[in-house]
Design a protein around this motif. Structure first.
Motif, PDB file in Angstrom:
ATOM      1  N   GLU A 169     -21.480  18.182 -23.517  1.00  0.00           N
ATOM      2  CA  GLU A 169     -20.336  17.271 -23.364  1.00  0.00           C
ATOM      3  C   GLU A 169     -20.722  15.986 -22.614  1.00  0.00           C
ATOM      4  O   GLU A 169     -20.199  14.915 -22.901  1.00  0.00           O
ATOM      5  N   LEU A 203     -13.550  19.706 -17.018  1.00  0.00           N
ATOM      6  CA  LEU A 203     -13.894  20.669 -18.082  1.00  0.00           C
ATOM      7  C   LEU A 203     -13.754  22.100 -17.582  1.00  0.00           C
ATOM      8  O   LEU A 203     -13.203  22.963 -18.261  1.00  0.00           O
ATOM      9  N   PHE A 204     -14.285  22.354 -16.377  1.00  0.00           N
ATOM     10  CA  PHE A 204     -14.206  23.705 -15.805  1.00  0.00           C
ATOM     11  C   PHE A 204     -12.734  24.080 -15.581  1.00  0.00           C
ATOM     12  O   PHE A 204     -12.317  25.204 -15.846  1.00  0.00           O
ATOM     13  N   SER A 217     -22.157  24.176 -23.053  1.00  0.00           N
ATOM     14  CA  SER A 217     -21.208  23.228 -23.655  1.00  0.00           C
ATOM     15  C   SER A 217     -20.896  22.082 -22.692  1.00  0.00           C
ATOM     16  O   SER A 217     -20.685  20.946 -23.111  1.00  0.00           O
ATOM     17  N   SER A 218     -20.902  22.358 -21.382  1.00  0.00           N
ATOM     18  CA  SER A 218     -20.652  21.306 -20.392  1.00  0.00           C
ATOM     19  C   SER A 218     -21.756  20.256 -20.435  1.00  0.00           C
ATOM     20  O   SER A 218     -21.496  19.051 -20.380  1.00  0.00           O
ATOM     21  N   CYS A 267     -14.767  27.275  -9.333  1.00  0.00           N
ATOM     22  CA  CYS A 267     -15.788  26.253  -9.545  1.00  0.00           C
ATOM     23  C   CYS A 267     -15.925  25.412  -8.284  1.00  0.00           C
ATOM     24  O   CYS A 267     -15.071  25.455  -7.394  1.00  0.00           O
ATOM     25  N   LEU A 326     -20.378  28.232 -21.331  1.00  0.00           N
ATOM     26  CA  LEU A 326     -19.718  27.161 -20.571  1.00  0.00           C
ATOM     27  C   LEU A 326     -20.761  26.210 -19.986  1.00  0.00           C
ATOM     28  O   LEU A 326     -20.594  24.985 -20.033  1.00  0.00           O
ATOM     29  N   CYS A 339     -19.906  27.133 -11.692  1.00  0.00           N
ATOM     30  CA  CYS A 339     -18.801  28.076 -11.862  1.00  0.00           C
ATOM     31  C   CYS A 339     -19.272  29.469 -11.485  1.00  0.00           C
ATOM     32  O   CYS A 339     -20.427  29.819 -11.723  1.00  0.00           O
ATOM     33  N   LEU A 343     -17.038  16.949 -15.405  1.00  0.00           N
ATOM     34  CA  LEU A 343     -17.406  18.370 -15.489  1.00  0.00           C
ATOM     35  C   LEU A 343     -16.375  19.255 -14.783  1.00  0.00           C
ATOM     36  O   LEU A 343     -16.009  20.308 -15.290  1.00  0.00           O
ATOM     37  N   GLN A 384     -10.937  25.373 -18.449  1.00  0.00           N
ATOM     38  CA  GLN A 384     -11.287  26.757 -18.803  1.00  0.00           C
ATOM     39  C   GLN A 384     -10.787  27.742 -17.737  1.00  0.00           C
ATOM     40  O   GLN A 384     -11.321  28.847 -17.603  1.00  0.00           O
TER      41      GLN A 384
END
Length: 291
Positions: free
Chosen positions: A129, A9-10, A125-126, A81, A122, A105, A6, A13
């Motif tokens: 995922e 992922l953050f 979608s996280s 984050c 976000l 975040c 995660l 972005q």
């Protein structure tokens, strides 16, 4: 592990990781917006300075302070984050553990609808995922019902139990306590649920100015999220009137099929005013619970 996935992922972005301390001086952690968290916080004495310390009960406000103090000159909006453990005096009905992981975040320095949309998408979608199935997002705006009650000018001894009745979703109590706004609040109770239905109901009610702003923000966020993530299930709670701890604007909660309780929550708050002496900056963000 999942947390590192995660955080990656953050990072992808453009969210930069910050690592706030586990223990802080009480006046830093629990003033201003943090006062809402004071009753959740373990405190201990620092043997060196004889000042009181507190274990962090939440990480959002720590991140907001880093933004206000250490990163005050960084370009806005600021994307930060974090991940770590928090400790609370008592667990709640859904999360009995007193220590648990949080990650999330914060998007600091933008009041735009686009920022709310980014936070919702976000967060959702996280979770998708990492395998959350049947995800749904419940949106609310705590000042919507509150400003309808305020505009009615009800006596405090009526307004307080009325707000509690809204929290319990108690239609009979709302009808008997609501006075001139009983009808309006009854509609909000009945029509909460699927986002389109709830927002259509709002267009048929004559709302005070502040509530009308909240309704408009909800509409814009729902439209944008549905356009970009049509498969995401969206609901709207029109009577949520407390906000979560320190939140003051559009809020959201994340649920998944087959999981009891929420996976995370987020929303608007004012970041850092307590540390700079100003009103604070507009901010939004979300926290996911790692358990």
């Amino acid at each position: 592990g999942t947390v590192e996935r995660l955080m990656a992922l953050f990072g992808a972005q453009a969210y930069v990781r910050v690592k706030p301390p586990l223990v802080e001086f009480e006046e830093s952690l629990l003033t201003g917006a943090g006062a809402a968290m004071a009753r959740h916080s373990f405190r201990l004495m620092d043997p060196v300075s004889q000042r009181m310390l507190a274990l962090r009960p939440d990480m959002t406000l720590q991140v907001a302070r880093i933004a206000a103090v250490r990163l005050r000159n960084a370009q806005r909006p600021l994307r930060l984050c974090y991940a770590g453990q928090v400790v609370r005096i008592v667990g709640d009905a859904l999360r009995s553990a007193r220590q648990f992981g949080q990650l999330g975040c914060e998007l600091i320095g933008s009041a735009a609808v686009e920022a709310d949309v980014e936070a919702v998408l976000l967060a959702a979608s996280s979770l998708v995922e990492i395998g959350a199935a049947g995800l749904s997002v419940d949106l609310s705006s705590p000042t919507l019902a509150a400003s309808i009650i305020d505009a009615a000018g009800l006596a405090p001894e009526l307004a307080k139990p009325l707000r509690a009745a809204l929290d319990r979703k108690d239609a009979a109590a709302v009808a008997s306590l609501g006075g001139t706004v009983a009808g309006t609040l009854g509609i909000l109770l009945r029509e909460s649920g699927e986002a389109r239905r709830a927002l259509t109901a709002l267009t048929k009610i004559d709302l005070p100015a502040r509530a009308e702003e909240d309704a408009q923000r909800l509409r814009e966020v729902v439209d944008a999220v549905q356009a970009r993530a049509p498969e995401l299930s969206l609901t709207v709670d029109l009577v949520e009137n407390r906000g979560f701890e320190y939140h003051i604007g559009l809020c959201f909660t994340l649920f998944a099929r087959g999981v009891r309780g929420e996976l995370g929550r987020g929303g608007r708050y004012l970041a850092g005013g307590d540390f700079t002496g100003g009103a604070g900056e507009p901010a939004t963000g979300f926290t996911l619970y790692t358990d």
